[in-house]
Design an enzyme around this catalytic site. Sequence first.
Site, PDB file in Angstrom:
ATOM      1  N   TYR A 133      27.522 -13.093  47.235  1.00 46.90           N
ATOM      2  CA  TYR A 133      27.379 -13.402  45.873  1.00 46.90           C
ATOM      3  C   TYR A 133      28.113 -12.378  44.712  1.00 46.90           C
ATOM      4  O   TYR A 133      27.656 -11.249  44.796  1.00 46.90           O
ATOM      5  CB  TYR A 133      26.063 -13.885  45.325  1.00 46.90           C
ATOM      6  CG  TYR A 133      26.140 -14.564  43.982  1.00 46.90           C
ATOM      7  CD1 TYR A 133      26.134 -16.006  43.666  1.00 46.90           C
ATOM      8  CD2 TYR A 133      26.102 -13.939  42.684  1.00 46.90           C
ATOM      9  CE1 TYR A 133      26.218 -16.809  42.494  1.00 46.90           C
ATOM     10  CE2 TYR A 133      26.504 -14.647  41.467  1.00 46.90           C
ATOM     11  CZ  TYR A 133      26.272 -15.835  41.399  1.00 46.90           C
ATOM     12  OH  TYR A 133      26.458 -16.568  40.017  1.00 46.90           O
ATOM     13  N   GLN A 194      23.369 -22.888  42.144  1.00 51.89           N
ATOM     14  CA  GLN A 194      23.755 -23.903  43.060  1.00 51.89           C
ATOM     15  C   GLN A 194      24.736 -23.256  44.167  1.00 51.89           C
ATOM     16  O   GLN A 194      24.825 -23.527  45.289  1.00 51.89           O
ATOM     17  CB  GLN A 194      24.760 -24.533  42.246  1.00 51.89           C
ATOM     18  CG  GLN A 194      25.812 -24.137  41.481  1.00 51.89           C
ATOM     19  CD  GLN A 194      25.500 -23.666  40.140  1.00 51.89           C
ATOM     20  OE1 GLN A 194      24.317 -23.429  39.735  1.00 51.89           O
ATOM     21  NE2 GLN A 194      26.463 -23.757  38.983  1.00 51.89           N
ATOM     22  N   ASN A 217      22.538 -12.969  38.170  1.00 53.54           N
ATOM     23  CA  ASN A 217      21.461 -13.213  37.054  1.00 53.54           C
ATOM     24  C   ASN A 217      20.012 -13.718  37.660  1.00 53.54           C
ATOM     25  O   ASN A 217      19.723 -13.903  38.572  1.00 53.54           O
ATOM     26  CB  ASN A 217      22.110 -14.088  35.749  1.00 53.54           C
ATOM     27  CG  ASN A 217      22.086 -15.500  36.306  1.00 53.54           C
ATOM     28  OD1 ASN A 217      21.690 -15.840  37.226  1.00 53.54           O
ATOM     29  ND2 ASN A 217      23.217 -16.225  35.428  1.00 53.54           N
ATOM     30  N   SER A 240      19.514  -2.514  36.269  1.00 47.71           N
ATOM     31  CA  SER A 240      19.771  -1.184  36.865  1.00 47.71           C
ATOM     32  C   SER A 240      18.919  -0.133  36.164  1.00 47.71           C
ATOM     33  O   SER A 240      18.475  -0.113  35.178  1.00 47.71           O
ATOM     34  CB  SER A 240      21.133  -0.853  36.536  1.00 47.71           C
ATOM     35  OG  SER A 240      21.590   0.313  37.065  1.00 47.71           O
ATOM     36  N   GLN A 262      23.903   3.636  32.782  1.00 51.94           N
ATOM     37  CA  GLN A 262      23.112   2.561  33.073  1.00 51.94           C
ATOM     38  C   GLN A 262      22.759   1.695  32.180  1.00 51.94           C
ATOM     39  O   GLN A 262      22.519   0.572  32.197  1.00 51.94           O
ATOM     40  CB  GLN A 262      21.901   3.312  33.892  1.00 51.94           C
ATOM     41  CG  GLN A 262      22.274   4.141  35.129  1.00 51.94           C
ATOM     42  CD  GLN A 262      23.054   3.096  36.137  1.00 51.94           C
ATOM     43  OE1 GLN A 262      22.826   2.276  36.539  1.00 51.94           O
ATOM     44  NE2 GLN A 262      24.444   3.742  36.275  1.00 51.94           N
ATOM     45  N   HIS A 265      24.863  -1.491  31.114  1.00 50.97           N
ATOM     46  CA  HIS A 265      24.746  -2.643  32.262  1.00 50.97           C
ATOM     47  C   HIS A 265      24.359  -3.914  31.159  1.00 50.97           C
ATOM     48  O   HIS A 265      24.861  -4.871  31.102  1.00 50.97           O
ATOM     49  CB  HIS A 265      23.784  -2.362  33.181  1.00 50.97           C
ATOM     50  CG  HIS A 265      24.747  -1.941  34.359  1.00 50.97           C
ATOM     51  ND1 HIS A 265      25.557  -2.447  35.090  1.00 50.97           N
ATOM     52  CD2 HIS A 265      24.603  -0.611  35.012  1.00 50.97           C
ATOM     53  CE1 HIS A 265      26.269  -1.558  36.002  1.00 50.97           C
ATOM     54  NE2 HIS A 265      25.520  -0.312  35.665  1.00 50.97           N
ATOM     55  N   GLU A 330      15.948   3.546  41.366  1.00 51.32           N
ATOM     56  CA  GLU A 330      16.958   3.057  42.064  1.00 51.32           C
ATOM     57  C   GLU A 330      18.020   4.191  42.233  1.00 51.32           C
ATOM     58  O   GLU A 330      18.429   4.507  43.142  1.00 51.32           O
ATOM     59  CB  GLU A 330      17.822   1.986  41.103  1.00 51.32           C
ATOM     60  CG  GLU A 330      18.946   1.433  41.940  1.00 51.32           C
ATOM     61  CD  GLU A 330      19.833   0.413  40.809  1.00 51.32           C
ATOM     62  OE1 GLU A 330      20.654  -0.295  41.279  1.00 51.32           O
ATOM     63  OE2 GLU A 330      19.341   0.419  39.595  1.00 51.32           O
ATOM     64  N   HIS A 331      18.455   4.883  41.137  1.00 50.44           N
ATOM     65  CA  HIS A 331      19.515   6.102  40.946  1.00 50.44           C
ATOM     66  C   HIS A 331      18.652   7.278  40.511  1.00 50.44           C
ATOM     67  O   HIS A 331      18.169   7.279  39.312  1.00 50.44           O
ATOM     68  CB  HIS A 331      20.450   5.867  39.842  1.00 50.44           C
ATOM     69  CG  HIS A 331      21.149   4.799  40.284  1.00 50.44           C
ATOM     70  ND1 HIS A 331      21.193   3.491  39.446  1.00 50.44           N
ATOM     71  CD2 HIS A 331      22.042   4.255  41.144  1.00 50.44           C
ATOM     72  CE1 HIS A 331      22.189   2.340  40.020  1.00 50.44           C
ATOM     73  NE2 HIS A 331      22.506   3.031  40.943  1.00 50.44           N
ATOM     74  N   ASP A 364      28.733   4.404  42.157  1.00 55.40           N
ATOM     75  CA  ASP A 364      28.930   3.160  41.866  1.00 55.40           C
ATOM     76  C   ASP A 364      30.167   2.657  42.044  1.00 55.40           C
ATOM     77  O   ASP A 364      30.332   1.428  42.329  1.00 55.40           O
ATOM     78  CB  ASP A 364      28.812   2.932  40.199  1.00 55.40           C
ATOM     79  CG  ASP A 364      27.432   2.851  39.523  1.00 55.40           C
ATOM     80  OD1 ASP A 364      26.444   2.524  40.393  1.00 55.40           O
ATOM     81  OD2 ASP A 364      27.283   2.907  38.344  1.00 55.40           O
ATOM     82  N   GLU A 418      -8.294 -11.704  75.674  1.00 57.99           N
ATOM     83  CA  GLU A 418      -7.823 -12.648  74.481  1.00 57.99           C
ATOM     84  C   GLU A 418      -8.112 -14.394  74.946  1.00 57.99           C
ATOM     85  O   GLU A 418      -7.815 -15.135  74.204  1.00 57.99           O
ATOM     86  CB  GLU A 418      -6.375 -12.533  74.115  1.00 57.99           C
ATOM     87  CG  GLU A 418      -6.049 -11.175  73.701  1.00 57.99           C
ATOM     88  CD  GLU A 418      -4.789 -11.066  73.254  1.00 57.99           C
ATOM     89  OE1 GLU A 418      -4.106 -11.672  73.507  1.00 57.99           O
ATOM     90  OE2 GLU A 418      -4.256  -9.813  72.465  1.00 57.99           O
ATOM     91  N   HIS A 423      -1.338 -16.886  80.387  1.00 56.20           N
ATOM     92  CA  HIS A 423      -0.679 -15.508  80.044  1.00 56.20           C
ATOM     93  C   HIS A 423      -1.074 -14.627  81.240  1.00 56.20           C
ATOM     94  O   HIS A 423      -0.136 -14.239  82.041  1.00 56.20           O
ATOM     95  CB  HIS A 423      -0.789 -14.803  78.860  1.00 56.20           C
ATOM     96  CG  HIS A 423      -0.440 -15.381  77.639  1.00 56.20           C
ATOM     97  ND1 HIS A 423      -0.545 -16.500  77.188  1.00 56.20           N
ATOM     98  CD2 HIS A 423       0.433 -14.558  76.669  1.00 56.20           C
ATOM     99  CE1 HIS A 423       0.262 -16.744  76.184  1.00 56.20           C
ATOM    100  NE2 HIS A 423       0.797 -15.544  75.925  1.00 56.20           N
TER     101      HIS A 423
END
Length: 433
Positions: A133, A194, A217, A240, A262, A265, A330-331, A364, A418, A423
């Site tokens: 995506y 979708q 998003n 971010s 950042q 964004h 994250e960074h 990046d 068990e 088994h």
Amino acid sequence: MAEISRLSTADRDFEQRLEALLAWESVSDAEIQERVDAIIKAVREGGDAALLDYTRRFDRWQPRTAADLEIPAARIEQARNGVSAVERAALELAAKRIHDYAEHQKLTDWSFHDDHGTLLGQKVTPLDRVGLYVPGGKAAYPSSVLMNAIPAKVAGVAELIMVVPTPAGELNDLVLTAAHIAGVDRVFAIGGAQAVAALAYGTERMPAVDKIVGPGNIYVATAKRAVFGQVGIDMVAGPSEILVLCDGGTDPDWIAMDLFSQAEHDEDAQAILLSWDGEFLDRVMAAIDRLLPTMERRDVITAALGRRGALIRSRNLEEAVRIVNRIAPEHLELSVEHPETLVPEIRHAGAIFMGRYTAEALGDYCAGPNHVLPTSRTARFSSPLGVYDFQKRSSLIMASAQGAEALARTASVLARGEGLTAHARSAEYRGNA
């Protein structure tokens, strides 16, 4: 002047304020979940017809048939030839660096024989088909194409299907060029929940994939969580984030711009500066106020800094490192004199940018390591996207006659303990052969 929170570990309410600053729910409320569930159901039941309907409604263009949703190879080749030589060269150089880094990540088969001659090992197999995506709309992200597609190709994924929304039917040539360079096999002009549903379940035109990767998003993130289990996903990413740890020796303008990088964004992005030098924090604040009016996306930056940004003063370096691991960013920029001495102390971070000259923006686009990173404190248990996300492992066991006899005794005891007699007897048959 920009509004940004100022925190100090010496304050009594520091813990509460830090917790509030970090709070983020990456997937949304029941209303959005309900809408996404309805979209997924419609695509599962209606296939291409549902994709056409949602594309006409949400992306504001009029595909006539499902064939119109797929961008032909000739159009992608046209895009590659249409971008400037400088842009194409930049994409190709970034792609090479990402590829070279990914080559070091490949998992391989291995095996060994135990004392009884039984073979034990691991077989590594690439995924058959992956869906990528790529966001569209507010901005184009050719870098995301490279970062998601190239590790998949290095892993040996046989087919890579890309989806990208095209508002008003407009195609972005840089995104298509990146797809061409990265070796994407098919590209579809669809987006939103979708597109995620189509990748997960397939339609008449679009084949179902085994894993879906790439940012989007809130609707895309919600849909990815909803289809997890039917397919694999990379992560459910939040906004971010950057955390800069600085000893006060870096140019304040550099640090201010790193925070902006950042914050620009979106309004929910998080930019935090952490230092034990209070005077330096003041100098960075002055740089923020001076530089912010020069930024094209100053309104977004201002909103992000006001909502979730902060300048934090610690008592000392040791306390600052503890806060880094608490935030699990994250960074993480270690903008200090000897960053390599701190790295062993950092337990939780998506990517670590070491030294005064290493801007997060390099990561990046073109440094080499992946920019798809764990957000919202998930670096406590997650890792950057890499080749290993597109490979799966199978265990190998081949018992020798001697090994079967030796292992059967242990397996029998545990199985009967068990209450699983079949088994036990299954193992015993081989042990007594």
